[in-house]
Design a protein around this motif. Structure first.
Motif, PDB file in Angstrom:
ATOM      1  N   LYS A 391      10.289  -9.553  -4.705  1.00 40.68           N
ATOM      2  CA  LYS A 391      10.114  -8.314  -3.961  1.00 40.68           C
ATOM      3  C   LYS A 391       9.900  -7.171  -4.957  1.00 40.68           C
ATOM      4  O   LYS A 391      10.684  -7.007  -5.895  1.00 40.68           O
ATOM      5  N   VAL A 392       8.850  -6.414  -4.748  1.00 39.59           N
ATOM      6  CA  VAL A 392       8.535  -5.281  -5.624  1.00 39.59           C
ATOM      7  C   VAL A 392       8.416  -4.036  -4.756  1.00 39.59           C
ATOM      8  O   VAL A 392       7.462  -3.882  -3.995  1.00 39.59           O
ATOM      9  N   ARG A 393       9.383  -3.158  -4.864  1.00 41.37           N
ATOM     10  CA  ARG A 393       9.316  -1.903  -4.117  1.00 41.37           C
ATOM     11  C   ARG A 393       8.227  -1.013  -4.716  1.00 41.37           C
ATOM     12  O   ARG A 393       8.030  -1.006  -5.929  1.00 41.37           O
ATOM     13  N   PHE A 394       7.587  -0.253  -3.854  1.00 40.94           N
ATOM     14  CA  PHE A 394       6.491   0.585  -4.328  1.00 40.94           C
ATOM     15  C   PHE A 394       6.723   2.028  -3.904  1.00 40.94           C
ATOM     16  O   PHE A 394       7.080   2.300  -2.753  1.00 40.94           O
ATOM     17  N   ILE A 395       6.515   2.942  -4.866  1.00 36.03           N
ATOM     18  CA  ILE A 395       6.610   4.379  -4.604  1.00 36.03           C
ATOM     19  C   ILE A 395       5.244   4.998  -4.878  1.00 36.03           C
ATOM     20  O   ILE A 395       4.732   4.925  -6.001  1.00 36.03           O
ATOM     21  N   HIS A 396       4.653   5.601  -3.874  1.00 34.55           N
ATOM     22  CA  HIS A 396       3.349   6.252  -4.025  1.00 34.55           C
ATOM     23  C   HIS A 396       3.551   7.753  -3.889  1.00 34.55           C
ATOM     24  O   HIS A 396       3.951   8.243  -2.837  1.00 34.55           O
ATOM     25  N   ARG A 397       3.278   8.471  -4.951  1.00 38.23           N
ATOM     26  CA  ARG A 397       3.462   9.920  -4.918  1.00 38.23           C
ATOM     27  C   ARG A 397       2.403  10.574  -4.039  1.00 38.23           C
ATOM     28  O   ARG A 397       1.236  10.177  -4.041  1.00 38.23           O
ATOM     29  N   VAL A 398       2.822  11.580  -3.288  1.00 41.93           N
ATOM     30  CA  VAL A 398       1.889  12.388  -2.508  1.00 41.93           C
ATOM     31  C   VAL A 398       1.466  13.545  -3.408  1.00 41.93           C
ATOM     32  O   VAL A 398       2.050  14.628  -3.402  1.00 41.93           O
ATOM     33  N   TRP A 399       0.450  13.281  -4.208  1.00 41.05           N
ATOM     34  CA  TRP A 399      -0.024  14.245  -5.191  1.00 41.05           C
ATOM     35  C   TRP A 399      -1.478  13.903  -5.496  1.00 41.05           C
ATOM     36  O   TRP A 399      -1.794  12.794  -5.877  1.00 41.05           O
ATOM     37  N   ASN A 400      -2.361  14.851  -5.265  1.00 34.57           N
ATOM     38  CA  ASN A 400      -3.799  14.659  -5.436  1.00 34.57           C
ATOM     39  C   ASN A 400      -4.394  13.680  -4.430  1.00 34.57           C
ATOM     40  O   ASN A 400      -5.495  13.170  -4.631  1.00 34.57           O
ATOM     41  N   THR A 401      -3.673  13.388  -3.380  1.00 32.75           N
ATOM     42  CA  THR A 401      -4.165  12.487  -2.344  1.00 32.75           C
ATOM     43  C   THR A 401      -3.434  12.804  -1.048  1.00 32.75           C
ATOM     44  O   THR A 401      -2.360  13.404  -1.067  1.00 32.75           O
ATOM     45  N   GLY A 402      -4.020  12.400   0.073  1.00 31.06           N
ATOM     46  CA  GLY A 402      -3.419  12.699   1.365  1.00 31.06           C
ATOM     47  C   GLY A 402      -2.606  11.539   1.905  1.00 31.06           C
ATOM     48  O   GLY A 402      -2.884  10.374   1.627  1.00 31.06           O
ATOM     49  N   LEU A 403      -1.584  11.873   2.705  1.00 27.67           N
ATOM     50  CA  LEU A 403      -0.711  10.840   3.243  1.00 27.67           C
ATOM     51  C   LEU A 403      -1.478   9.859   4.134  1.00 27.67           C
ATOM     52  O   LEU A 403      -1.259   8.645   4.060  1.00 27.67           O
ATOM     53  N   GLY A 404      -2.368  10.374   4.966  1.00 25.80           N
ATOM     54  CA  GLY A 404      -3.111   9.484   5.846  1.00 25.80           C
ATOM     55  C   GLY A 404      -3.895   8.444   5.077  1.00 25.80           C
ATOM     56  O   GLY A 404      -3.924   7.259   5.448  1.00 25.80           O
ATOM     57  N   LYS A 405      -4.527   8.854   4.006  1.00 25.71           N
ATOM     58  CA  LYS A 405      -5.311   7.924   3.194  1.00 25.71           C
ATOM     59  C   LYS A 405      -4.393   6.938   2.473  1.00 25.71           C
ATOM     60  O   LYS A 405      -4.716   5.754   2.335  1.00 25.71           O
ATOM     61  N   ILE A 406      -3.258   7.415   1.984  1.00 26.16           N
ATOM     62  CA  ILE A 406      -2.285   6.519   1.350  1.00 26.16           C
ATOM     63  C   ILE A 406      -1.884   5.403   2.312  1.00 26.16           C
ATOM     64  O   ILE A 406      -1.880   4.218   1.963  1.00 26.16           O
ATOM     65  N   MET A 407      -1.544   5.801   3.536  1.00 21.50           N
ATOM     66  CA  MET A 407      -1.044   4.823   4.500  1.00 21.50           C
ATOM     67  C   MET A 407      -2.144   3.856   4.950  1.00 21.50           C
ATOM     68  O   MET A 407      -1.891   2.667   5.174  1.00 21.50           O
ATOM     69  N   ALA A 408      -3.370   4.351   5.075  1.00 22.71           N
ATOM     70  CA  ALA A 408      -4.459   3.503   5.563  1.00 22.71           C
ATOM     71  C   ALA A 408      -4.997   2.582   4.475  1.00 22.71           C
ATOM     72  O   ALA A 408      -5.235   1.391   4.711  1.00 22.71           O
ATOM     73  N   ASP A 409      -5.187   3.119   3.273  1.00 22.47           N
ATOM     74  CA  ASP A 409      -5.882   2.368   2.234  1.00 22.47           C
ATOM     75  C   ASP A 409      -4.959   1.616   1.297  1.00 22.47           C
ATOM     76  O   ASP A 409      -5.413   0.758   0.538  1.00 22.47           O
ATOM     77  N   PHE A 410      -3.676   1.924   1.319  1.00 22.42           N
ATOM     78  CA  PHE A 410      -2.752   1.233   0.405  1.00 22.42           C
ATOM     79  C   PHE A 410      -1.578   0.625   1.167  1.00 22.42           C
ATOM     80  O   PHE A 410      -1.391  -0.584   1.180  1.00 22.42           O
ATOM     81  N   ALA A 411      -0.817   1.463   1.834  1.00 22.18           N
ATOM     82  CA  ALA A 411       0.416   0.990   2.470  1.00 22.18           C
ATOM     83  C   ALA A 411       0.161  -0.089   3.515  1.00 22.18           C
ATOM     84  O   ALA A 411       0.958  -1.021   3.671  1.00 22.18           O
ATOM     85  N   ALA A 412      -0.949   0.020   4.224  1.00 20.50           N
ATOM     86  CA  ALA A 412      -1.227  -0.938   5.299  1.00 20.50           C
ATOM     87  C   ALA A 412      -1.340  -2.361   4.789  1.00 20.50           C
ATOM     88  O   ALA A 412      -1.085  -3.321   5.538  1.00 20.50           O
ATOM     89  N   SER A 413      -1.708  -2.536   3.533  1.00 23.32           N
ATOM     90  CA  SER A 413      -1.886  -3.880   2.973  1.00 23.32           C
ATOM     91  C   SER A 413      -0.740  -4.299   2.062  1.00 23.32           C
ATOM     92  O   SER A 413      -0.743  -5.432   1.568  1.00 23.32           O
ATOM     93  N   TYR A 414       0.209  -3.381   1.834  1.00 23.02           N
ATOM     94  CA  TYR A 414       1.267  -3.710   0.872  1.00 23.02           C
ATOM     95  C   TYR A 414       2.346  -4.552   1.532  1.00 23.02           C
ATOM     96  O   TYR A 414       2.864  -4.181   2.595  1.00 23.02           O
ATOM     97  N   PRO A 415       2.762  -5.663   0.923  1.00 23.67           N
ATOM     98  CA  PRO A 415       3.658  -6.604   1.609  1.00 23.67           C
ATOM     99  C   PRO A 415       5.148  -6.293   1.527  1.00 23.67           C
ATOM    100  O   PRO A 415       5.932  -6.820   2.318  1.00 23.67           O
ATOM    101  N   ASP A 416       5.554  -5.480   0.565  1.00 27.17           N
ATOM    102  CA  ASP A 416       6.983  -5.227   0.357  1.00 27.17           C
ATOM    103  C   ASP A 416       7.334  -3.787   0.729  1.00 27.17           C
ATOM    104  O   ASP A 416       6.527  -3.065   1.300  1.00 27.17           O
ATOM    105  N   SER A 417       8.554  -3.386   0.394  1.00 25.09           N
ATOM    106  CA  SER A 417       9.029  -2.042   0.700  1.00 25.09           C
ATOM    107  C   SER A 417       8.086  -0.998   0.112  1.00 25.09           C
ATOM    108  O   SER A 417       7.727  -1.051  -1.073  1.00 25.09           O
TER     109      SER A 417
END
Length: 760
Positions: A391-417
């Motif tokens: 299990k690899v927890r992931f922290i994505h900073r909200v900086w220079n990018t938008g939350l909606g794009k983070i959630m759609a393009d990264f978080a949606a495919s990430y398998p862990d926390s």
């Protein structure tokens, strides 16, 4: 060695043995009182010998009891017998080894449901004490609680039935880590980084640092570096990427923005001027960081690496790798870096990323989030193919990018926390206890089931010991609710909280910053775990650390002076670290902030403070004031400064034999007080100067000059105290902090006022 004491829980004195007595919360004294051996009372600690965190707690209890004259032995939990010794302390995890049944059989109260890291203290039978945790970390905290009571209360008599659960689940330190001149941290052009490269590879440093983290109840350590991988992993397809040895640069930082290339980058000049300070193979480096992570695990601490992008420090130009976002070779290389980091460090809790600051806005296959997924996301998935249960927890900073794009393009495919991170108070956590900047983000978060790490940036206070428990309590109480909060990590971008390097009365070796600033670190950690800790607890801690201050107002004096910098920052608000360093009244680009800057700069939004132009405009229009006026801010600063200075006189007069640490702590408080008076008079001078410029009333000009002359005297007092404590240092994100040289700029404020209106 400062004040005849050394505040570390183990002795690493390079051949010297000092008298040490370490309090669980970081308090120590060399005045150890041990009863004669013939009179020792026996105590037995029962625990699971295989559990590292519980072993650490047992060690602390043993040391605390031995300081009080006990003879202490340790036994495994299975050896717990019906016949009790004079004192028994049991450290255990709820749900294991029939703990609850045994406790109830001994007459102890039932243990309620506990949250992760929670614990219950239970008394059962005569002189039998149980610390039962929801998990191993909770059991450790329970044991540390008992050891702490023994020390600050003088024995076990004050141990009582109680239950504790964490107020905030994860409490972390943000540590910008300069691994090597070739793999620097965010901005290594300051003296703090240059003095701490070797310390990052000193295991004794991390042992001491993480012991204190556990004492203060931190459970997360985030290590921030633009491109750490060449210093921590080796890659089969890129054998020349791994860095051997530890290097620093022989160049001396001389402040000029961008002189060593932009922040985060390593410059060609640095790479041409390297010096090896420690011989170390990449295999030895890997072994080192595995040891650090193992030690962290035994202190209940999760470790993350967090990066900025695209920054291929030390490998740029090798194997066709560049800092270009659309370079497939860079993507392939970084993906392998991430995979091998996960596989190399089984105890690494997680990885974090920034969508910048060397990334460009694109609308193609190489846009920020797609690039991050191809590198970090796919790298982690590659590792999980080899270790499916990892299990690899992931922290994505909200900086220079938008939350909606983070959630759609990264978080949606990430398998862990998956969690996000946000700069909660911009760069100044010492400003308002309720900064307003996350409001829009919280609304954006509502459609997503995602929690946020609140990045608490201390780019304010580097030199002086700060301590206001009620400020910390209010600040942490105002964080968004648990449903939206993953935790917080506290630290700086332009300062390395390693080993201090500026004291003119240093210990030998020099103290860790976490030791020097023990009270500040303790407040943010302990109150993060338990927001209900009361004033009397901190007063007992201060009395334990400074026993010569019995009956004196140390708590209030320290807290009063510590209110000064937050109020100054709220009034003279600049968002980011390079814009403002309050200890020097300077910024990165223009240097000293003049009286005119204080007229033009607005207060922090939603602070309830009025700017000088707004105040002057309403004054002449005879309109009601809409908030706290600049004059009232100045008076408040003067009240804080005068009150703390008055209390300092009382403390110094009544303490007959001041320890070294108390003396320099009081001097830090004095310096902050003089700084408060300086800013108070500068604000009053700015008000009168602006009144003059709008009215041409010479009386206002005369008052402005008078106030600024008085401000100059307070800066002289400030510089005198600070200069006797610390040598000047180059701050990475601003400029040289040299109080006596800055005095020349302070004097120019008077000239500005004198010349105002002339020739117009």
């Amino acid at each position: 060695m400062q004040n005849g004491m050394y505040n570390i829980p183990h002795i690493y004195m390079w051949g010297k043995i000092y008298c040490v007595m370490f309090l669980v919360i970081g308090v120590s004294s060399c005045q150890m009182k041990t009863a004669p051996a013939s009179n020792k009372q026996g105590a037995v600690i029962y625990r699971d010998p295989t559990v590292g965190p519980i072993g650490f707690a047992a060690q602390e209890i043993r040391e605390a009891l031995e300081e009080k004259g006990f003879g202490v032995t340790e036994k495994s939990f299975e050896q717990l017998s019906k016949k009790g010794e004079s004192v028994r302390i049991i450290l255990a995890v709820k749900g294991r080894q029939s703990v609850e049944k045994r406790l109830l059989d001994k007459g102890g109260k039932p243990i309620p449901e506990l949250e992760p890291q929670g614990y219950a203290i239970r008394l059962a039978g005569k002189s039998t004490y149980w610390a039962v945790g929801a998990d191993e970390v909770g059991a450790m905290y329970g044991g540390l609680d008992i050891a702490e009571i023994v020390r600050i209360e003088g024995g076990l008599d004050k141990v009582s039935d109680n239950v504790h659960n964490p107020s905030i689940a994860r409490r972390g330190i943000k540590f910008n880590i300069p691994l090597d001149a070739r793999t620097p941290s965010y901005d290594d052009t300051g003296d703090a980084a240059q003095n701490n490269y070797a310390e990052m590879w000193n295991f004794a440093f991390w042992k001491e640092f993480m012991d204190d983290m556990a004492h203060y109840r931190y459970n997360t350590l985030t290590l921030w570096n633009p491109h750490p991988f060449p210093s921590i992993v080796k890659l089969a397809n890129y054998p020349d990427a791994a860095l051997q040895d530890i290097c620093v640069t022989t160049l001396k930082p001389t402040y000029k923005s961008g002189a060593w290339r932009d922040p985060q980058f390593v410059s060609p000049e640095v790479l041409k001027n390297l010096k090896v300070v420690r011989k170390m193979t990449i295999d030895e480096k890997i072994k080192f960081w595995r040891q650090v992570m193992e030690y962290a695990k035994d202190r209940g601490i999760d470790i993350y690496f967090i990066t900025w992008n695209v920054l291929m420090n030390s490998v740029e130009g090798k194997y066709g790798i560049t800092n270009e976002q659309d370079n497939p070779r860079t993507i392939t290389y970084l993906r392998e870096c991430v995979r091998e980091t996960v596989l190399t460090y089984p105890l690494l809790a997680g990885i974090g990323v920034t969508a910048g600051e060397n990334m460009k806005n694109r609308n193609d296959e190489f846009d920020r989030e797609k690039w991050l997924w191809k590198t970090y996301g796919m790298g982690i998935l590659d590792a999980k193919k080899q270790q499916p249960n990892r299990k690899v927890r992931f922290i994505h900073r909200v900086w220079n990018t938008g939350l909606g794009k983070i959630m759609a393009d990264f978080a949606a495919s990430y398998p862990d926390s998956f969690e996000i991170s946000f700069k909660y108070a911009r760069a100044h956590m010492y400003s308002s206890t309720k900064p307003p900047f996350c409001k829009s983000l919280l609304k954006e978060m509502e459609p997503y089931e995602v929690k946020c790490w609140w990045n608490l940036r201390n780019d304010d206070i580097f030199n002086f010991r700060w301590g206001d428990p009620e400020y910390v309590r209010a600040f942490l109480s105002n964080l968004p609710p648990k449903e939206q909060t993953a935790g917080y990590h506290m630290g700086s971008d332009g300062y390395v909280w390693g080993r201090e390097f500026t004291s003119l009365e240093p210990q030998a070796p020099r103290a860790l910053e976490i030791k020097k600033h023990w009270y500040k670190f303790m407040l943010w950690g302990r109150l993060g775990y338990d927001l209900n800790l009361k004033r009397d607890f901190f007063e007992k801690v201060l009395l334990w650390r400074f026993p010569e201050t019995q009956g004196l107002p140390v708590y209030d004096t320290w807290a009063t002076a510590s209110k000064i910098i937050p109020l100054v920052n709220r009034f003279h608000w600049r968002n980011w670290d390079f814009m403002w360093a309050v200890e020097g009244c300077i910024d990165q680009r223009k240097g000293f902030h003049t009286v005119r800057d204080f007229i033009e700069t607005k207060p922090m939004q939603d602070s309830g403070l009025m700017s000088i132009p707004e105040y002057v405009e309403r004054h002449f229009a005879n309109e009601p004031m809409t908030g706290m006026t600049p004059v009232q801010v100045a008076e408040e600063l003067r009240n804080y400064a005068d009150e703390s200075l008055k209390q300092l006189v009382s403390i110094r007069r009544q303490v007959k034999d001041t320890s070294g640490e108390l003396r320099v702590t009081l001097a830090d408080i004095e310096a902050m007080s003089h700084l408060g008076n300086y800013y108070a008079l500068k604000i009053l001078g700015a008000v009168e100067l602006h009144l003059f410029e709008k009215s041409k009333n010479q009386e206002n000009k005369t008052l402005a000059i008078t106030h600024l002359l008085e401000a100059q005297k307070h800066w002289e007092n400030y510089a005198s105290v600070a200069g006797k404590l610390y040598r000047p240092q180059l701050l990475a994100r601003t400029q040289m902090l040299d109080w006596m040289k800055i005095l020349e700029n302070v004097k120019k404020d008077v000239e500005i006022a004198l010349n105002s209106g002339i020739g117009r």
